[in-house]
Design a protein around this motif. Structure first.
Motif, PDB file in Angstrom:
ATOM      1  N   LEU A  42       0.825  -1.214   0.000  1.00  0.00           N
ATOM      2  CA  LEU A  42       0.000   0.000   0.000  1.00  0.00           C
ATOM      3  C   LEU A  42       0.854   1.257   0.000  1.00  0.00           C
ATOM      4  N   LEU A  43       1.923   1.256   0.790  1.00  0.00           N
ATOM      5  CA  LEU A  43       2.793   2.434   0.808  1.00  0.00           C
ATOM      6  C   LEU A  43       3.394   2.679  -0.569  1.00  0.00           C
ATOM      7  N   GLY A  44       3.799   1.600  -1.265  1.00  0.00           N
ATOM      8  CA  GLY A  44       4.330   1.747  -2.609  1.00  0.00           C
ATOM      9  C   GLY A  44       3.277   2.250  -3.582  1.00  0.00           C
ATOM     10  N   PHE A  45       2.050   1.762  -3.450  1.00  0.00           N
ATOM     11  CA  PHE A  45       0.954   2.217  -4.326  1.00  0.00           C
ATOM     12  C   PHE A  45       0.692   3.706  -4.148  1.00  0.00           C
ATOM     13  N   TRP A  46       0.579   4.134  -2.914  1.00  0.00           N
ATOM     14  CA  TRP A  46       0.310   5.553  -2.674  1.00  0.00           C
ATOM     15  C   TRP A  46       1.487   6.425  -3.125  1.00  0.00           C
ATOM     16  N   THR A  47       2.698   5.916  -2.979  1.00  0.00           N
ATOM     17  CA  THR A  47       3.870   6.660  -3.457  1.00  0.00           C
ATOM     18  C   THR A  47       3.849   6.795  -4.978  1.00  0.00           C
TER      19      THR A  47
END
Length: 843
Positions: free
Chosen positions: A142-147
């Motif tokens: 999720l952190l990678g997606f939002w980034t």
């Protein structure tokens, strides 16, 4: 029929043409960026869901945070796909003659799917927990997606000069597109920030709910979870900021607030000066190179004035920076003072259980490093990192507008590579800094603990063992220090390569355009060289600043652990003052244990009538001292109640309770100050006459007068320069001066010899006269006058009554009395041959 003939890209634009007219087509950029984000989340998100459903367990619903930020997080995740659908609707109705292209539908469908899928993953992360994995926040997927989503929005700025995009706001279409872009940009920024915050994950929320053994949920005042070696120090930045925020803004001092505002005005002025210094340097060069050549003394004067304000290239010696530093001193002192006072207040509010288990040297080291780190952190962030980032943004915009986009791209790329490399490697180095701090704490704790136990070391001739242990602690620290320093060298080398590469590329391009007469002059090259050098100098320090920030965050973590410690004994909401009219003390069915596994007191009940004396006797570990600690509310009872004049001690303020009780402990510890100070501590405002009177009642006045400095004699650390009997009599004098309603004597004469005990017993009787008194006694001869004697064994009252009654029972008390009579007879024989001499204090 329109949908069948619909083209994928707008007219005159092909998907294969990537870079056209100084930009990228919307058709290509939207397609590629959305497809990459979609594939990333579908692939890795599905893998993560499989892992959660195969190995995960459900989280207890009571531990899930009820956070408004989590609701905001979900709302934004729904709102972004709504904006994509709204864009299609507007495109079909009011924009560009109602034409909808294939790439718009493609990106909208993928956006709706991927954001709804992310919401599902978000809910799974919230309600499931992987084994052996503490909830440190959202997973990398999720952190990678939002980034990626936020980076995708920023890619638009590459096309800031391309007419196809909406930046120029020439039509209604451009205005609506710009409005939708701003909404998407803000939403993705908020999602990214909330992702780091992780408000919906158990263990990462505002209230810090703790599930207790009985299943209830409690809330602590401070929260900062204990980080492992590899977790970023930026994790839980919100909590750190929330705890520190009250100390950063001087809310009670208007003049200090004006100083803060003025300091920021000087900071912004410095950024403007940094831009104009190289510009005026260019003007000077052009005035002597371009015809007609002129002597422009006015430009030189302005240039020197700006340099005077700026300082030596980095602003380190300039007037603005010096003035700002001078004005900031008071603000820095305010912050340090408030944090230190709050931390000290918090430590004094912690329970006796915590203080018995603390390491004094380590706590002092943590306090020093934690408070120092706050000042350093503010200076680095506010006056180093933030100005550097602003300078970079100004430089990129300036080079794009004054030179061309390639210069802006070179500067921007160099800065991004530099900052990214710095952050990634520094985050990797964080674990070495943490380990070095732990080793440093252990070294300091070892030295302080060894010195505090100096006499014990001498008793067992363990000097070499202590030295060797301290040596091992230093060696362990140096190993961790070496790892930290070697990784720092790696970081510095990589930073130098990136900066040198950017400087080389920009210098070659600028010099080529000057030589080829492509619109740049010699002055422009001087402007570029001086500006880029001026920019790279603070950028070279960016790594140092960031490392320092990381170090300060690590230093602060131990301090936050201290602030995180909950106060075990707290005043109940609406607690009133204890009103002691008579002084009757009652224990009603009290049960208590220091650990859940073992009870120290079992259903203990007794009453001490007002003005009467009760004594507690029994073998060691029977629970006698625990009675004193519970009455003084060092701990709260788990079952039953303790009443004073009918008032439950748990429902009154601790300060009023302890003000009414005087304690003479078994182990007296004095402040490293004068005898007068230690006696006066019983009543801070007491006059000297009352101090002397209390010393006389405690039978220590004459002894004090024999010291060279009398009442001003220093007692040494923990009172070690006094004998055990002298320390005990100082404690008794201190309690006499306090004049409490209730008196607790915890084996108050245990450290005295027989003669001194006889001398002081009369004084104790005078002190206790008319006051409710509880005595813990080892020598039964000191309590034969008690109105009632309670015999405790294994936490229970097994016998009670007056001295004569208990003697006649032929029970435990009778056996203890006979044992002490025999012991006294043996001591009497020894005294006839070798009189007891009391230990004298060293001066």
């Amino acid at each position: 029929m329109d949908e069948i003939t619909m083209s994928y890209c707008p007219p005159n634009i092909t998907f294969n043409e990537i870079w056209v007219d100084h930009g990228v087509s919307k058709c290509f950029m939207d397609t590629i960026s959305t497809a990459i984000i979609f594939l990333y989340l579908i692939i890795f998100g599905s893998i993560q869901l499989w892992i959660y459903y195969k190995y995960g367990t459900d989280v207890d619903e009571r531990t899930l945070p009820r956070s408004k930020l989590y609701n905001l997080q979900k709302f934004i995740l729904y709102f972004v796909p709504f904006l994509s659908v709204l864009r299609i609707i507007l495109q079909a109705t009011v924009l560009d003659d109602g034409k909808v292209y294939g790439y718009m539908i493609f990106t909208t469908v993928l956006t709706v799917i991927v954001y709804l899928y992310s919401i599902y993953i978000l809910k799974v992360e919230r309600h499931k927990l992987l084994p052996s994995v503490p909830p440190h926040g959202h997973g990398l997927v999720l952190l990678g997606f939002w980034t990626l989503a936020f980076v995708g929005e920023n890619l638009v700025f590459i096309n800031i000069g391309k007419l196809e995009w909406w930046f120029h706001l020439n039509s209604l279409t451009d205005q609506i597109e710009m409005g939708l872009f701003i909404l998407r940009y803000v939403c993705n920024l908020l999602i990214f920030a909330l992702g780091l915050r992780a408000p919906g994950i158990a263990g990462n929320f505002d209230s810090d709910y703790h599930t207790l053994i009985d299943g209830s949920v409690t809330q602590s005042r401070y929260y900062q979870r204990r980080l492992d070696d590899n977790v970023s120090t930026w994790v839980n930045l919100w909590y750190k900021t929330k705890v520190l925020a009250p100390f950063l803004w001087p809310k009670s001092d208007f003049l200090l607030q004006l100083r803060v505002i003025f300091c920021f005005m000087l900071l912004l002025a410095g950024r403007l000066i940094n831009l104009y210094v190289p510009i005026y340097n260019k003007k000077i060069v052009d005035s002597v190179v371009i015809e007609p050549v002129e002597f422009r003394w006015d430009i030189v004067l302005i240039y020197v004035l700006f340099k005077f304000l700026q300082g030596g290239g980095t602003g380190g010696m300039g007037l603005l920076n010096n003035l700002r530093s001078f004005l900031w001193i008071r603000i820095q002192q305010y912050t340090t003072r408030e944090v230190e006072i709050e931390l000290f207040r918090h430590l004094h509010g912690l329970s006796l259980r915590w203080h018995l288990g603390r390491k004094t040297g380590e706590v002092l080291r943590v306090m020093d490093r934690g408070t120092d780190s706050i000042d350093n952190l503010l200076n680095y962030i506010l006056f180093s990192i933030v100005p550097t980032i602003i300078d970079i943004m100004v430089a990129v915009i300036f080079f794009i507008s004054a030179f061309n986009k390639w210069f802006g791209l070179i500067v921007f790329t160099t800065m991004i590579l530099y900052i990214t490399a710095t952050i990634l490697i520094t985050e990797w180095r964080t674990k070495f800094q943490r380990r070095m701090n732990l080793a440093d704490n252990a070294q300091k704790a070892r030295s302080v603990d060894s010195l505090l136990n100096f006499e014990t070391v001498k008793y067992y001739t363990a000097e070499m063992y202590e030295v060797e242990s301290y040596k091992n602690a230093i060696l362990d620290f140096q190993v961790q220090e070496w790892k930290s320093n070697i990784t720092l060298n790696i970081l510095n080398t990589l930073q130098n390569i990136i900066v040198s590469g950017g400087l080389l590329a920009g210098s070659l391009l600028c010099l080529h355009m000057v030589v080829a007469h492509q619109g740049l002059t010699v002055g422009d090259y001087v402007l570029f060289a001086s500006y880029i050098t001026q920019l790279y100098v603070p950028l070279n320090w960016f790594g140092t600043y960031y490392r320092a920030i990381q170090k300060n965050f690590v230093d602060m973590e131990n301090m936050f652990d201290l602030l995180r410690e909950d106060q075990e004994v707290i005043d109940a909401p609406g607690a009133g003052l204890l009103d002691v009219k008579r002084g009757q003390v009652e224990f009603s069915n009290v049960s208590f244990g220091y650990t859940p596994e073992k009870l120290v007191l079992r259903n203990v009940s007794f009453t001490v009538p007002a003005g009467k004396t009760i004594a507690l006797v029994g073998p060691s570990g029977a629970g006698k001292s625990t009675v004193i600690r519970l009455l003084f509310r060092f701990y709260d009872v788990e079952q039953g109640a303790i009443l004073i004049d009918g008032q439950n001690v748990k429902t009154v303020k601790q300060k009023s309770l302890r003000s009414a009780i005087g304690v003479v402990p078994q182990d007296t510890v004095l402040f490293n100050n004068t005898i007068k100070y230690n006696i006066q501590y019983g009543c801070i405002d007491a006059p000297e006459a009352d101090i002397i009177a209390a010393a006389k009642h405690a039978d220590i006045h004459e002894r004090i007068l024999t010291f060279p400095n009398g009442y001003e004699t220093q007692v040494g650390e923990r009172g070690l320069r006094l004998s055990g009997g002298e320390k005990q009599r100082v404690a008794i004098a201190r309690t006499i001066l306090k004049a409490p309603k209730i008196v607790l004597l915890d084996e108050a004469t245990s450290a005295l010899d027989t003669q001194a005990e006889r001398n002081i017993q009369a004084a104790l009787n005078r002190v206790c006269a008319g006051r409710t008194t509880i005595i813990i006694a080892h020598r039964l001869s000191t309590i034969i006058h008690a109105d009632e004697i309670l015999v405790l064994k294994d936490g229970e009252i097994v016998e009670r009554g007056k001295h004569e009654e208990l003697i006649s029972y032929d029970g435990i008390y009778h056996a203890m009395w006979q044992a002490q009579l025999e012991n006294n007879q043996e001591n009497g024989k020894n005294e006839e041959s070798s009189p007891i001499h009391e230990k004298h204090a060293t001066s």
